[in-house]
Design an enzyme around this catalytic site. Structure first.
Site, mmCIF file in Angstrom:
data_model
loop_
_atom_site.group_PDB
_atom_site.id
_atom_site.type_symbol
_atom_site.label_atom_id
_atom_site.label_comp_id
_atom_site.label_asym_id
_atom_site.label_seq_id
_atom_site.Cartn_x
_atom_site.Cartn_y
_atom_site.Cartn_z
ATOM 1 N N CYS A 163 36.201 47.284 44.975
ATOM 2 C CA CYS A 163 37.730 46.985 44.928
ATOM 3 C C CYS A 163 38.414 47.996 44.662
ATOM 4 C CB CYS A 163 37.960 45.530 44.342
ATOM 5 S SG CYS A 163 36.965 44.056 44.929
ATOM 6 N N HIS A 202 33.783 29.782 49.156
ATOM 7 C CA HIS A 202 34.019 30.916 49.680
ATOM 8 C C HIS A 202 32.880 31.514 50.469
ATOM 9 C CE1 HIS A 202 35.696 35.203 49.956
ATOM 10 N NE2 HIS A 202 36.781 34.603 50.278
ATOM 11 N N HIS A 254 31.864 33.627 42.035
ATOM 12 C CA HIS A 254 32.748 34.302 40.870
ATOM 13 C C HIS A 254 34.090 34.004 41.174
ATOM 14 C CE1 HIS A 254 32.706 37.143 44.360
ATOM 15 N NE2 HIS A 254 33.767 37.616 43.644
ATOM 16 N N HIS A 309 39.347 32.866 44.493
ATOM 17 C CA HIS A 309 38.595 32.339 45.628
ATOM 18 C C HIS A 309 38.465 30.892 45.472
ATOM 19 C CE1 HIS A 309 37.222 36.320 46.807
ATOM 20 N NE2 HIS A 309 36.425 36.564 45.762
ATOM 21 N N ASP A 342 41.232 38.111 41.888
ATOM 22 C CA ASP A 342 40.358 37.577 42.885
ATOM 23 C C ASP A 342 40.587 36.186 42.653
ATOM 24 O OD1 ASP A 342 39.123 39.229 44.592
ATOM 25 O OD2 ASP A 342 37.317 39.098 43.593
ATOM 26 N N LYS A 350 44.388 37.631 45.395
ATOM 27 C CA LYS A 350 43.729 37.927 46.729
ATOM 28 C C LYS A 350 42.528 37.032 46.972
ATOM 29 C CE LYS A 350 41.573 42.130 44.937
ATOM 30 N NZ LYS A 350 40.234 41.934 45.260
ATOM 31 N N ASP A 354 41.437 43.522 39.495
ATOM 32 C CA ASP A 354 40.528 42.540 39.441
ATOM 33 C C ASP A 354 39.897 42.625 37.874
ATOM 34 O OD1 ASP A 354 41.268 41.992 41.845
ATOM 35 O OD2 ASP A 354 39.242 42.499 42.535
#
Length: 210
Positions: free
Chosen positions: A160, A57, A86, A53, A51, A111, A11
């Site tokens: 993470c 989310h 974010h 999203h 990431d 992800k 990330d």
């Protein structure tokens, strides 16, 4: 070269850098070292996670009326941190950070794409409504390539990166966090991260020692 090892860069995205929506502590400082490590090509396999999203989310504080950013709630019988918005799909904040040659990655794994499930680890999403943690498929990808050792760097060390390292260990990989090529949400969590790593036999090294 670490012939049976993979490097996982977690990330490293604009929203987690100093000017980002969810800035990690001194995150910009890891970028030159990460690029230098990528250029060394020490690993048989190079992975980046991203990431990714949806705008609504479930982890976003904006989806929970009356709550504050970083407040914790119960979600699917688990503790869920409510984050500032974010890494929304397709935005500048979700883009991988500049200064790193992402073309050298063998795989870029997105992800957190499901609206109802948060995702910290590169190996498994967080708990969903069915009480399970969905697999990303990364463990199988690495094992089919003969990988036995995993080295983890990136953002954030206390979220993470740590979850990725814990899951790597659970999946049977010898696991190492490259400490100086990570940055935490807050350095107040560093000792907790160190103790967790010691408890689980997750190694911690500096990039100069690789």
């Amino acid at each position: 070269m670490h012939k049976q090892a993979a490097l996982i860069l977690v990330d490293i995205q604009n929203d987690f850098l100093t000017a980002g929506a969810l800035a990690c502590y001194e995150a910009d400082g890891i970028l030159p070292g990460v690029q230098a490590l990528v250029e060394r090509q020490l690993f048989a396999c190079h992975i980046a996670t991203q990431d990714w999203h949806p705008a609504n989310h479930i982890s976003f504080v904006t989806q929970h009326e009356g709550k504050q950013a970083f407040e914790r709630i119960r979600l699917y019988e688990q503790t869920q941190t409510l984050w500032p918005v974010h890494c929304v799909q397709g935005t500048h904040g979700a883009a991988l950070a500049g200064g790193i040659d992402w073309n050298k990655m063998d795989l870029i794994l997105r992800k957190g794409c499901r609206v109802d499930v948060d995702s910290y680890s590169a190996f498994q999403e967080n708990y969903g409504p069915d009480g399970e943690r969905p697999s990303t498929g990364l463990a199988g990808y690495l094992k089919e390539r003969g990988v036995t050792d995993v080295y983890v760097a990136g953002l954030a060390r206390d979220v993470c990166v740590l979850w990725t390292a814990q899951d790597a260990k659970k999946h049977g990989f010898h696991t190492t966090i490259i400490w100086d090529l990570c940055a935490p949400v807050t350095p107040k969590n560093d000792e907790t991260v160190r103790q967790t790593c010691r408890d689980l036999d997750i190694h911690m090294v500096l990039s100069d020692d690789l």
